[in-house]
Design an enzyme around this catalytic site. Structure first.
Site, PDB file in Angstrom:
ATOM      1  N   ASN A  34       3.966   8.769   2.119  1.00  0.00           N
ATOM      2  CA  ASN A  34       4.141   8.197   0.789  1.00  0.00           C
ATOM      3  C   ASN A  34       3.326   8.961  -0.257  1.00  0.00           C
ATOM      4  OD1 ASN A  34       5.821   5.631   1.298  1.00  0.00           O
ATOM      5  ND2 ASN A  34       4.255   5.537   2.877  1.00  0.00           N
TER       6      ASN A  34
ATOM      7  N   LYS B 206       0.831  -1.216   0.000  1.00  0.00           N
ATOM      8  CA  LYS B 206       0.000   0.000   0.000  1.00  0.00           C
ATOM      9  C   LYS B 206       0.860   1.259   0.000  1.00  0.00           C
ATOM     10  CE  LYS B 206       0.574   1.208   4.523  1.00  0.00           C
ATOM     11  NZ  LYS B 206       0.744   2.536   5.152  1.00  0.00           N
TER      12      LYS B 206
ATOM     13  N   GLU C  66       8.312   4.522   3.669  1.00  0.00           N
ATOM     14  CA  GLU C  66       8.627   3.117   3.416  1.00  0.00           C
ATOM     15  C   GLU C  66       8.349   2.703   1.977  1.00  0.00           C
ATOM     16  OE1 GLU C  66      10.287   1.122   5.056  1.00  0.00           O
ATOM     17  OE2 GLU C  66      10.137   1.564   7.189  1.00  0.00           O
TER      18      GLU C  66
ATOM     19  N   SER D 241      -0.221  11.303   4.976  1.00  0.00           N
ATOM     20  CA  SER D 241       0.547  10.188   4.423  1.00  0.00           C
ATOM     21  C   SER D 241       1.877  10.659   3.835  1.00  0.00           C
ATOM     22  CB  SER D 241      -0.270   9.480   3.335  1.00  0.00           C
ATOM     23  OG  SER D 241       0.537   8.609   2.577  1.00  0.00           O
TER      24      SER D 241
END
EC number: 1.1.1.94
Length: 332
Positions: free
Chosen positions: A257, A192, A282, A255
């Site tokens: 990412n 994800k 990550e 978030s």
């Protein structure tokens, strides 16, 4: 219950704050200066500024002391280090002769060099231990620290570990579900993050909500295909640690990412983005591993391929999206 949380980043601090409301909780950091600052200010200015930490929460810079706090069978240890630090902490626990009776980790991703999932690293370092698992789900550290509602899943082959984790965390605004599909939970948590970079790119390019919905849906299909190929169960990916975590990470403004994707779409270099972010993203760390494993297993992951092309091959974000749109039509 006695609980030790290893790692005083944003997530470890947030979980420790939640646990301290009900349990004798110790938060460990290897940085003695950070520990002293936490104790003095009751705030993690470095990673979770503006959130007051509970007076009952205690802090420790000595790892052996922290592990000793969580040795009993009715205690729990929570490893809140990133994937890159999990193996070293397991070795440190083993070398100190202080492996907790029950422990869970909360990191998400694959180990860069070995492409192993967290549970595989733990099994290598602690082959004689069995009561461990993963705690995962759609969650931003800041919201948890603020006491806002959240639902997480603990997955473990050990009923004792599941029960201990449930007893520790299931209170206040946090709801815990239990299961035993460790592989499925870990794959969902890893993939994800990569997919969230893709949705960030699409949003940054102004491609609209239709495009975001398509990326989330087709990304979920990629996640499920890889997870099943690695031994996870298909139904896991429609739960909290699959679809739930994907929706949050792909659409939430907290978030990291997604932020990477937005900034890439704005034309910034990856190095500059990561330097400004100041925290781990990550999805960047594990994107190569995800794609490598997918190719090895014959799993089609075109969105992941496009993300890697932007991150590592110098492909412009808009060109990567165009490549996805040119793919041949197929049955869903």
């Amino acid at each position: 219950m006695k609980v030790a949380v290893l790692g005083a980043g944003a997530w470890g601090t947030a979980l420790a704050a939640h646990l301290a409301a009900r349990h004798d909780t110790l938060l460990w950091a290897r940085d003695a200066a950070l520990v002293a600052e936490l104790a003095a200010r009751r705030e993690n200015v470095r990673y979770l500024d503006g959130v007051a930490l509970p007076p009952a929460l205690r802090y420790e810079a000595d790892l052996t002391a922290a592990l000793s706090h969580a040795q009993a069978d009715d205690a729990l240890c929570v490893i809140a280090a990133p994937v890159a630090g999990l193996r070293a902490l397991c070795r440190a626990m083993r070398d100190a002769g202080r492996v907790p009776a029950h422990f869970v980790w909360v990191c998400k991703g694959f180990e860069a060099d070995t492409r192993l999932l967290p549970h595989q690293m733990v099994a290598e370092e602690l082959p004689d231990h069995a009561s461990y698992g993963v705690l995962s789900g759609p969650s931003f550290a800041r919201e948890v620290a603020q006491g806002l509602p959240v639902a997480l899943t603990v997955a473990s082959a050990s009923a004792a570990c599941r029960g201990r984790t449930l007893a520790a965390f299931h209170h206040g605004a946090m709801r815990i579900y239990t299961g035993d599909d460790v592989v499925g939970v870990e794959v969902g948590g890893a993939v994800k993050n990569v997919l969230a970079i893709a949705t960030g790119i699409a949003d940054g390019l102004g491609l609209g909500l239709n495009a975001r919905a398509a990326l989330v849906t087709r990304g979920l299909a990629e996640m499920s295909r890889l997870g099943v190929a690695l031994g996870g169960r298909a139904e896991t990916f429609t739960g909290l640690t699959g679809l739930g975590d994907l929706i949050l990470t792909a659409t939430g403004d907290l978030s990291r990412n997604r932020t990477v994707g937005l900034q890439l779409a704005a034309g910034r270099s990856l190095d500059d983005i990561l330097a400004a972010l100041g925290h781990v993203a990550e999805g960047v760390r594990c994107a190569r591993a995800v794609l490598s494993i997918a190719r090895e297993r014959g799993v089609d992951m075109p969105i992941t391929e496009a993300v890697c092309a932007v991150l590592f091959d110098g492909v412009a974000p808009r060109d990567a999206v165009s490549g996805l749109l040119r793919r041949d039509a197929k049955a869903e």
